[in-house]
Design an enzyme around this catalytic site. Sequence first.
Site, PDB file in Angstrom:
ATOM      1  N   CYS A 148       0.943  -1.307  -0.078  1.00 36.83           N
ATOM      2  CA  CYS A 148      -0.140   0.001   0.101  1.00 36.83           C
ATOM      3  C   CYS A 148       0.645   1.117   0.074  1.00 36.83           C
ATOM      4  CB  CYS A 148      -0.949   0.089   1.232  1.00 36.83           C
ATOM      5  SG  CYS A 148      -0.335  -0.042   2.835  1.00 36.83           S
ATOM      6  N   HIS A 191      -1.237   1.608   7.448  1.00 36.02           N
ATOM      7  CA  HIS A 191      -1.587   1.465   6.283  1.00 36.02           C
ATOM      8  C   HIS A 191      -1.627   2.774   5.561  1.00 36.02           C
ATOM      9  CE1 HIS A 191      -4.020   0.044   2.702  1.00 36.02           C
ATOM     10  NE2 HIS A 191      -5.233   0.849   2.947  1.00 36.02           N
TER      11      HIS A 191
END
Length: 894
Positions: A252, A808
Amino acid sequence: MATTTSAAVTEPPGLETQRKEIESLLQEHELRAGDTWYLVERRWYEQWKEYVETGDQNSSSFPGQIDNTELFEELDSYHLKERLVENEDFVLIPAEAWHKLLAWYGMVEVQPALERKVVDLPSLVKVEVYPVEIFLCLHSNMENVVTAQFSRADHIHTIQKVMMKQFDVVEGAETRLWMKSSDTSCERLRNVHVRVLDSCLSSGMTVIMEMRNADGTWPSSRPQIMRNSVEEQDSYRGQPGVCGLTNLGNTCFMNSALQCLSNTPPLTEYFLRNAYLEELNFTNPLGMKGEIAEAYADVIKQMWSGRHYSVVPRIFKTKVGHFASQFLGYQQHDSQELLSFLLDGLHEDLNRVKNKEYIELRDAAGRPDQEVAEEAWRNHRRRNDSAIVDTFHGLFKSTLVCPECRKVSVTFDPFCYLSVPLPVSKDRVMEVFFVSLDPVAKPVQHRLVVPKAGKVFDLCSVLSEMTKIPANQMVVADVFNHRFYKLYHADESLSCILDRDDIFVYEEGDEVVLALYLRERSHYRDYGSGSSSYGTSLFGHPLLMTVPRGQCSRDALYHLFLQRLARYVRPPDPSEEEDEEEGEDDDDDDEEEELYKTQTNGVSYGPTDSQQGAGHQQQQPCEDEEEERGECLPCLPQANERQAKRKGCEARRRKLLFSIQAVNSNGTTERGMGEDGSAFSFSSQPYVAMDWDPDMKKKYYNENEAEKYVKHQSMEVPHQQTTVQLQECIELFTTVETLEEENPWYYCPTLVISIYPTLSVLLCHWKLFRHLDFSGCLLRKTGTNGEPPSRYDLIAVSNHYGGLRDGHYTSYARNKDNGQWYYFDDSKVTYAREEQIVTNAAYLLFYHRQDKIRQPTLPAPLDSSSPTQPANDVTSPKHDGMEGATPCVNMETD
């Protein structure tokens, strides 16, 4: 290369003139790489020499037309015979001499001229008699193969042009070439500007040309594409650039950085119009041979084809890992680190400077800043000239001032992005539990504001103001798993204490400090350990107690412990003790007698002859005066066997709530500890344990009450996170600072990005993860007279959620074509509103200079008002007449 010649024959000069002209040309011309020479059959040439030497134009030795028939293997293909030898089978003449002979004598009809190039081979310059003969075909039709010959001095670009013409490829189409050396081995011909010789192409090999597909992929390496359904594979049409990136496993961070770069208009348009193809630098030792630039271009073209719901950037990830080993595998990384590598790699792969010259820098020497800055920028561009420099690079001014002679040194240094610091508080908030000497007082939880770089004593001093207890009468401990994990010294740094630690501060007096653990005995003895002792387990909160030096006997400690635990331990009354005595059977007597063999009168190892037990008779004085004044329990006199038996019989008449055991800091009893009564001393290891019988604990120990605590009023004050304005960070970046002691110059960086209009995109990176507030900078574009060049609009944000090395990454970005903001979360893309972009997760900020921003060419989508509506899962709606508001964050710099 063989070419057919049909030149008209002209009237030749005299034979002597012919001889002199040809001989002169042969003597004057040397072999130079790239020049053209011709092969002439030796017998024809020898006959011509004989003819011109006779001086008789009517001689029977007239050679006739140039005829190279003997050099060909067959006249259909005009392939040269193998292993022809110079001066035996043929002679070589320069192009000028060839054209004269051809004009004078002509050539046999249809026979091609044997034109050959001079090539510069390693340590040898020679005429290339046998050129490279290769097979040409298209990837889409590999059955249609064409044979062609090329010189080793020809460039791959020549082959590319020949193939495009041969196979009717549309001009301007993006193509790439592969060379195939066997049935299974293929290799990219990346650099079309190198010679055939340098590309390792040899006769018999095949060159395959492929054209990029409309969706941005290549036929030879079509990646996996995320689709809603199989039917949509060919029918999907979406907004170009609104395309997700599949998470390959903790990638990510890479997806977030790629989405931000993808929505940086100048760079994306540079790749979409194929401008990068002519600027690929394959020889830069600092670059990646053009591979990173090509891999990035492939991702961009796929994302902006408008034909993909989501792209799998596997090839790009592989290339990044190949050139930067830290990104190998599938562990989480920092998006800024990936972005830094990528921008540097793209710059070196696209650097227009092929040979970097050495540049000697000059000092400012009092010259005007404008002059010094322009010189610095010229010097920078002489070694670094690429689309990355055009888009991201700028200068900031660094000023060094000597504090003694006050000499000022000014330099202008290039930067690609700004790593701006965040104003960090010098204080720290800590939560602790204070345990007073009052046995009935519950622990009190306090919230303290202490210096971030302070000591443990600073914590005690702040707590002292709240509790009115002197700081020097406090002991700070880290409690973990019912034991003291660490006891801190007053001069230890607070940085040793983590926010997640359970910190207890105990009030202490001037007496001996004793660490007290609570343990529960099991119902069964631990015979497996080699002894008949009981197994134990810790419970509750440990305590730090101050024990008067004159009260270290068993009986005194027992009473002190009971008193200290009076808030949640109920002492037995006499009637309960009598009932228990009557109910004891012989087995209990035997068990207790066995217990007292190892734990004399309820006190393990280092016992005295004093009696203990609640409500028992007065404590007997120690037999030894020295032991009466002893510091702690193990220093008291040993009980002899006779005393133990006598006192044990008396103790059996009373049921004890707990026994006292000398332990180590972990709360466990080491084998052989103090068995002789002298191997253990409180002065070196002041830890004891209260060992509870399970039945006694259940009856007299109130666990609920033991866990209770009260909150100090300081806990009611909400802990507010500090908001940081963007302008504060820029000001902090330009703050004067003093360098280290051995180099005590004052240093002050100053942004001068407005000096040059070439910096069109400004990239900011936060050095720390903190809450950010952009509300003071967020506004809409207004004004019709144009914005000053020092104002930048936010176009993309890389977000980070979680810790420094985990969590994230996502991103917000503004599409350059329709002006709509989107939220990119790996393969999922949704519409975003202006107020959503301002979050505390902002990590990397991309700004585009206002005077460089192009107005959207497409209207904003109608359904963009729904933030949960996926923007890349269906065909984009077609509409007109609506323009969405364009949110922007602007920043002014001096």
